[in-house]
Design a protein around this motif. Structure first.
Motif, PDB file in Angstrom:
ATOM      1  N   ILE A  90      -5.433   9.167  20.846  1.00 38.55           N
ATOM      2  CA  ILE A  90      -4.915   9.467  19.513  1.00 38.55           C
ATOM      3  C   ILE A  90      -5.916   8.966  18.476  1.00 38.55           C
ATOM      4  N   GLU A  91      -6.299   9.835  17.578  1.00 40.62           N
ATOM      5  CA  GLU A  91      -7.287   9.504  16.549  1.00 40.62           C
ATOM      6  C   GLU A  91      -6.723   8.506  15.541  1.00 40.62           C
ATOM      7  N   GLY A  92      -7.629   7.706  14.972  1.00 38.89           N
ATOM      8  CA  GLY A  92      -7.226   6.679  14.024  1.00 38.89           C
ATOM      9  C   GLY A  92      -6.486   7.203  12.815  1.00 38.89           C
ATOM     10  N   PHE A  93      -6.914   8.333  12.277  1.00 38.90           N
ATOM     11  CA  PHE A  93      -6.216   8.889  11.116  1.00 38.90           C
ATOM     12  C   PHE A  93      -4.758   9.203  11.441  1.00 38.90           C
ATOM     13  N   ASN A  94      -4.479   9.587  12.685  1.00 42.53           N
ATOM     14  CA  ASN A  94      -3.113   9.928  13.081  1.00 42.53           C
ATOM     15  C   ASN A  94      -2.293   8.700  13.447  1.00 42.53           C
ATOM     16  N   GLY A  95      -2.950   7.684  13.995  1.00 37.45           N
ATOM     17  CA  GLY A  95      -2.222   6.512  14.460  1.00 37.45           C
ATOM     18  C   GLY A  95      -2.116   5.377  13.466  1.00 37.45           C
ATOM     19  N   SER A  96      -2.817   5.476  12.356  1.00 40.67           N
ATOM     20  CA  SER A  96      -2.898   4.354  11.430  1.00 40.67           C
ATOM     21  C   SER A  96      -1.545   3.946  10.851  1.00 40.67           C
ATOM     22  N   ALA A  97      -0.571   4.869  10.846  1.00 43.72           N
ATOM     23  CA  ALA A  97       0.762   4.535  10.315  1.00 43.72           C
ATOM     24  C   ALA A  97       1.440   3.437  11.126  1.00 43.72           C
ATOM     25  N   LEU A  98       0.979   3.213  12.354  1.00 45.77           N
ATOM     26  CA  LEU A  98       1.555   2.145  13.171  1.00 45.77           C
ATOM     27  C   LEU A  98       1.114   0.759  12.709  1.00 45.77           C
ATOM     28  N   ALA A  99       0.012   0.690  11.947  1.00 46.38           N
ATOM     29  CA  ALA A  99      -0.485  -0.581  11.397  1.00 46.38           C
ATOM     30  C   ALA A  99      -0.720  -1.635  12.474  1.00 46.38           C
ATOM     31  N   TRP A 100      -1.129  -1.198  13.654  1.00 44.02           N
ATOM     32  CA  TRP A 100      -1.396  -2.162  14.716  1.00 44.02           C
ATOM     33  C   TRP A 100      -2.617  -3.005  14.378  1.00 44.02           C
ATOM     34  N   GLY A 101      -2.556  -4.266  14.797  1.00 43.40           N
ATOM     35  CA  GLY A 101      -3.617  -5.211  14.468  1.00 43.40           C
ATOM     36  C   GLY A 101      -3.375  -5.941  13.160  1.00 43.40           C
ATOM     37  N   THR A 102      -2.205  -5.712  12.545  1.00 47.61           N
ATOM     38  CA  THR A 102      -1.853  -6.387  11.292  1.00 47.61           C
ATOM     39  C   THR A 102      -0.480  -7.050  11.447  1.00 47.61           C
ATOM     40  N   THR A 103      -0.124  -7.865  10.479  1.00 44.76           N
ATOM     41  CA  THR A 103       1.196  -8.514  10.511  1.00 44.76           C
ATOM     42  C   THR A 103       2.327  -7.511  10.278  1.00 44.76           C
ATOM     43  N   ASP A 104       1.977  -6.296   9.848  1.00 40.30           N
ATOM     44  CA  ASP A 104       2.981  -5.253   9.630  1.00 40.30           C
ATOM     45  C   ASP A 104       3.070  -4.282  10.806  1.00 40.30           C
ATOM     46  N   SER A 125      -0.061   3.035  30.787  1.00 33.57           N
ATOM     47  CA  SER A 125      -0.424   2.017  29.808  1.00 33.57           C
ATOM     48  C   SER A 125      -0.792   2.661  28.485  1.00 33.57           C
ATOM     49  N   LEU A 126      -0.742   1.844  27.445  1.00 34.73           N
ATOM     50  CA  LEU A 126      -1.366   2.157  26.173  1.00 34.73           C
ATOM     51  C   LEU A 126      -2.495   1.156  26.008  1.00 34.73           C
ATOM     52  N   ARG A 127      -3.654   1.611  25.538  1.00 34.85           N
ATOM     53  CA  ARG A 127      -4.739   0.664  25.325  1.00 34.85           C
ATOM     54  C   ARG A 127      -5.558   1.058  24.125  1.00 34.85           C
ATOM     55  N   ASN A 128      -6.206   0.071  23.541  1.00 35.61           N
ATOM     56  CA  ASN A 128      -7.029   0.286  22.355  1.00 35.61           C
ATOM     57  C   ASN A 128      -8.007   1.432  22.603  1.00 35.61           C
ATOM     58  N   GLY A 129      -8.034   2.391  21.681  1.00 33.48           N
ATOM     59  CA  GLY A 129      -8.818   3.597  21.889  1.00 33.48           C
ATOM     60  C   GLY A 129     -10.301   3.440  21.682  1.00 33.48           C
ATOM     61  N   SER A 130     -10.735   2.358  21.064  1.00 33.10           N
ATOM     62  CA  SER A 130     -12.169   2.175  20.832  1.00 33.10           C
ATOM     63  C   SER A 130     -12.759   1.091  21.718  1.00 33.10           C
ATOM     64  N   SER A 131     -12.054  -0.028  21.876  1.00 28.81           N
ATOM     65  CA  SER A 131     -12.590  -1.142  22.657  1.00 28.81           C
ATOM     66  C   SER A 131     -11.970  -1.265  24.044  1.00 28.81           C
ATOM     67  N   THR A 159      -0.069  -7.445  16.795  1.00 28.66           N
ATOM     68  CA  THR A 159      -0.513  -7.935  15.483  1.00 28.66           C
ATOM     69  C   THR A 159      -1.974  -8.382  15.513  1.00 28.66           C
ATOM     70  N   THR A 160      -2.606  -8.308  16.676  1.00 31.44           N
ATOM     71  CA  THR A 160      -4.015  -8.705  16.804  1.00 31.44           C
ATOM     72  C   THR A 160      -4.840  -7.545  17.338  1.00 31.44           C
ATOM     73  N   GLY A 161      -6.138  -7.716  17.297  1.00 31.48           N
ATOM     74  CA  GLY A 161      -7.052  -6.681  17.768  1.00 31.48           C
ATOM     75  C   GLY A 161      -7.554  -5.824  16.632  1.00 31.48           C
ATOM     76  N   SER A 162      -8.678  -5.151  16.869  1.00 31.32           N
ATOM     77  CA  SER A 162      -9.264  -4.252  15.881  1.00 31.32           C
ATOM     78  C   SER A 162      -8.955  -2.818  16.289  1.00 31.32           C
ATOM     79  N   TRP A 163      -8.149  -2.137  15.474  1.00 36.64           N
ATOM     80  CA  TRP A 163      -7.674  -0.791  15.793  1.00 36.64           C
ATOM     81  C   TRP A 163      -8.266   0.207  14.804  1.00 36.64           C
ATOM     82  N   ASP A 164      -8.975   1.202  15.297  1.00 35.55           N
ATOM     83  CA  ASP A 164      -9.634   2.192  14.441  1.00 35.55           C
ATOM     84  C   ASP A 164      -8.603   2.973  13.641  1.00 35.55           C
ATOM     85  N   SER A 165      -8.780   3.061  12.345  1.00 31.37           N
ATOM     86  CA  SER A 165      -7.847   3.793  11.494  1.00 31.37           C
ATOM     87  C   SER A 165      -8.502   5.000  10.830  1.00 31.37           C
TER      88      SER A 165
END
Length: 229
Positions: A90-104, A125-131, A159-165
């Motif tokens: 799933i591309e970052g532009f589409n998944g960014s609404a999940l706000a993963w990697g943030t306190t939200d 599984s689900l896993r970080n799409g870039s790393s 709430t952690t990790g770097s997720w491409d948005s």
């Protein structure tokens, strides 16, 4: 969300198969192959499965016209670091609404229809799409062989990790046909390693002639699975 596109998965019903036109997909070399649009099969051991849109010509669940199917070509014992699995990124532009990697970070729900000649506990599984990390192994149960069953998996947002948005890979969704001990982990928790399935999950490729079909895949914001979009 009530407005806009709820389903973050594209072609979750396997309606479009531009590359193959419904033909069988070779898994004899290369380690991966594109199947229906936006979907791929990854394999660390070659020629262990055959894959095809509407393979076996079974009747899809009500409301669907297509599915993606796999058949095991041998009774293969999966290696410790091997995996054979379906995947969509799933591309970052589409998944960014999940706000993963943030306190939200928001909770997400994965839902799909599945039909298998085997019963038991299966994994993905689900896993970080870039790393590749973190990753979230999950399980689901199939109780009746050769019967379509609807499954839901609720995932607490990390709430952690770097997720491409932007236009990179945000998250990958994996449905395993077999995964070794080194690439499997505890279900229901985020892990700091690259995992493709849950420990102890049934290996479809471990049984010669076993079949696995799925359709109606949806990943959406929230803790409740809504009707397939």
């Amino acid at each position: 969300p009530s407005l806009g596109r709820r389903n973050l998965i594209i072609n979750g019903g396997h309606v479009i198969d531009q590359r193959n036109g419904g033909a069988s997909v070779a898994t004899s070399s290369g380690g991966s192959a594109f199947v229906t649009d936006r979907w791929a099969i990854y394999y660390d051991a070659t020629s262990k499965v055959s894959v095809e849109q509407n393979q076996g010509s079974v009747t899809p669940p009500v409301g669907f016209s297509n599915y993606l199917g796999a058949t095991s070509l041998s009774a293969y014992t999966i290696g410790a670091s091997e995996r054979i699995a379906f995947q969509q990124t799933i591309e970052g532009f589409n998944g960014s609404a999940l706000a993963w990697g943030t306190t939200d970070a928001k909770t997400a729900t994965l839902s799909f229809w599945v039909r298998c000649s085997l019963t038991g506990t299966f994994g993905g599984s689900l896993r970080n799409g870039s790393s590749g990390t973190p990753s979230y192994p999950f399980t689901y149960s199939i109780s009746s062989a050769n019967t379509w069953e609807h499954k839901t998996v609720t995932i607490t947002g990390p709430t952690t990790g770097s997720w491409d948005s932007t236009n990179g890979g945000f998250v990958q969704v994996w449905l395993s046909l077999g995964a070794g001990a080194s690439v499997s982990g505890t279900a229901g928790a985020w892990a700091g390693s690259t995992l493709f399935s849950a420990t102890g999950a049934t290996s479809v490729v471990g049984t010669n002639g076993a079949t696995f079909q799925f359709t109606g895949v949806q990943l959406e914001v929230g803790s409740v699975a809504t009707p397939f979009e």
